[in-house]
Design a protein around this motif. Structure first.
Motif, PDB file in Angstrom:
ATOM      1  N   HIS A   1      11.013 -16.133  -2.001  1.00 60.39           N
ATOM      2  CA  HIS A   1      10.451 -14.983  -2.718  1.00 60.39           C
ATOM      3  C   HIS A   1      10.541 -15.306  -4.208  1.00 60.39           C
ATOM      4  O   HIS A   1      11.623 -15.391  -4.763  1.00 60.39           O
TER       5      HIS A   1
ATOM      6  N   SER B   1      11.952  -7.338  -5.562  1.00 62.91           N
ATOM      7  CA  SER B   1      11.687  -7.089  -4.141  1.00 62.91           C
ATOM      8  C   SER B   1      12.308  -5.785  -3.658  1.00 62.91           C
ATOM      9  O   SER B   1      13.419  -5.433  -4.053  1.00 62.91           O
ATOM     10  N   ARG B   2      11.575  -5.073  -2.788  1.00 65.35           N
ATOM     11  CA  ARG B   2      12.174  -3.938  -2.074  1.00 65.35           C
ATOM     12  C   ARG B   2      12.447  -4.378  -0.631  1.00 65.35           C
ATOM     13  O   ARG B   2      13.539  -4.246  -0.119  1.00 65.35           O
ATOM     14  N   VAL B   3      11.405  -4.945  -0.006  1.00 62.99           N
ATOM     15  CA  VAL B   3      11.481  -5.223   1.426  1.00 62.99           C
ATOM     16  C   VAL B   3      12.448  -6.371   1.744  1.00 62.99           C
ATOM     17  O   VAL B   3      13.380  -6.227   2.549  1.00 62.99           O
ATOM     18  N   HIS B   4      12.230  -7.500   1.091  1.00 62.80           N
ATOM     19  CA  HIS B   4      13.054  -8.663   1.452  1.00 62.80           C
ATOM     20  C   HIS B   4      14.500  -8.522   0.990  1.00 62.80           C
ATOM     21  O   HIS B   4      15.404  -9.068   1.615  1.00 62.80           O
TER      22      HIS B   4
ATOM     23  N   PHE C   1       3.936 -12.008   2.264  1.00 59.91           N
ATOM     24  CA  PHE C   1       2.612 -12.597   2.484  1.00 59.91           C
ATOM     25  C   PHE C   1       1.878 -12.544   1.153  1.00 59.91           C
ATOM     26  O   PHE C   1       1.634 -11.458   0.609  1.00 59.91           O
TER      27      PHE C   1
ATOM     28  N   TRP D   1      -1.451 -13.858  -1.083  1.00 57.92           N
ATOM     29  CA  TRP D   1      -2.785 -14.467  -1.035  1.00 57.92           C
ATOM     30  C   TRP D   1      -3.087 -15.049   0.351  1.00 57.92           C
ATOM     31  O   TRP D   1      -3.471 -16.200   0.492  1.00 57.92           O
ATOM     32  N   TYR D   2      -2.804 -14.213   1.369  1.00 58.46           N
ATOM     33  CA  TYR D   2      -3.076 -14.564   2.768  1.00 58.46           C
ATOM     34  C   TYR D   2      -2.306 -15.810   3.205  1.00 58.46           C
ATOM     35  O   TYR D   2      -2.718 -16.520   4.112  1.00 58.46           O
TER      36      TYR D   2
ATOM     37  N   SER E   1       6.276  -9.949   5.268  1.00 58.52           N
ATOM     38  CA  SER E   1       5.926  -8.564   4.936  1.00 58.52           C
ATOM     39  C   SER E   1       4.577  -8.615   4.241  1.00 58.52           C
ATOM     40  O   SER E   1       4.292  -9.565   3.504  1.00 58.52           O
TER      41      SER E   1
ATOM     42  N   GLY F   1      -0.973  -5.014   3.367  1.00 61.22           N
ATOM     43  CA  GLY F   1      -2.010  -4.488   4.264  1.00 61.22           C
ATOM     44  C   GLY F   1      -1.435  -3.902   5.546  1.00 61.22           C
ATOM     45  O   GLY F   1      -0.431  -4.386   6.072  1.00 61.22           O
TER      46      GLY F   1
ATOM     47  N   TYR G   1      -5.648  -5.673   9.300  1.00 58.47           N
ATOM     48  CA  TYR G   1      -5.622  -7.057   9.816  1.00 58.47           C
ATOM     49  C   TYR G   1      -6.145  -7.127  11.252  1.00 58.47           C
ATOM     50  O   TYR G   1      -5.586  -7.784  12.098  1.00 58.47           O
TER      51      TYR G   1
END
Ligand SMILES: Cc1cc2nc3c(=O)[nH]c(=O)nc-3n(C[C@H](O)[C@H](O)[C@H](O)COP(=O)(O)O)c2cc1C
Length: 202
Positions: free
Chosen positions: A10, A16-19, A67, A69-70, A107, A110, A115
């Motif tokens: 990361h 970061s919040r999620v990780h 995730f 840029w895809y 994470s 989208g 997706y």
């Protein structure tokens, strides 16, 4: 027992919040190793031999990342470019990773609906992760379905806590070798194998 390696990337972990939450829930027990690539290699000078030795000591390799840029943050590509050497990881004599398992734990902003082939991103997450799947196959590894957290911008603290507990349970189950071949080959995401309350299924 399987040995699990979490290769974490990361580039803005301080925001970061999620990780941040996920990392706090990674069990600190023998057989589960957390390895932060940006922390170890802030200048991108990856120690190839050290990374290969770490890989050899583990059975399940998880790329944990937002995730972007895809795809994945840049250091994961750098790590793959340098560590998965011809003649070591792939090629006629490259058998070092044979039989090991690879998966992504990601994470994304989208939603699950976005997706889908009918959604605004046109394709499934599994399609975007094909470079990982095919790289694993080239290295004679098994690629397993990803662990995915969707809709990160809309997650409440409770949602995030529940996802983090689910991730923790996933890591413990992987370390315990708890999944059958049938289970992992029929599920869309590894999340499907760890029950969670319906309120956070996005
Ligand atoms: C540079 C960048 C690229 C991103 N690209 C995508 C993307 O391609 N698809 C998507 O669904 N979300 C994308 N996002 C949203 C992130 O995936 C999301 O903010 C992240 O997973 C949240 O995790 P964190 O709180 O640990 O940072 C992107 C975010 C950033 C900053």
């Amino acid at each position: 027992m399987a040995k699990v390696l979490v290769l974490f990337a990361h580039p803005a972990f301080e925001k970061s919040r999620v990780h941040l939450k996920l990392v706090k829930h990674i069990p600190s027990q023998q057989g589960i190793r957390f390895h932060d690539l940006y922390e170890n290699y802030p200048d991108f000078h990856i120690d190839i031999e050290r990374e290969q030795q770490i890989l050899l000591q583990h059975d399940i390799i998880i790329f944990q990342h937002p995730f972007y840029w895809y795809s994945a943050p840049a250091i994961i590509k750098q790590w793959m470019d340098l560590v998965l050497e011809h003649g070591w990881a792939y090629g006629r004599t490259g058998k070092a990773l044979t039989g090991k398992i690879m998966l992504n734990a990601i994470s994304c902003g989208g939603s699950l609906q976005s997706y889908l082939p009918t959604g605004k991103n046109n394709r499934k997450i599994r399609d975007y992760l094909l470079p990982f799947e095919h790289s694993a196959t080239l290295c004679n590894m098994e690629y397993w379905p990803p662990f995915v957290i969707h809709g990160t911008h809309k997650l409440t603290d409770t949602d995030m806590h529940l996802h983090a507990v689910q991730y923790e349970q996933l890591l413990l189950a992987l370390a315990d070798d708890r999944f059958s071949v049938a289970e992992k080959s029929t599920c869309n995401y590894m999340n499907d194998l760890i029950p969670i309350p319906s309120s956070i299924q996005s």
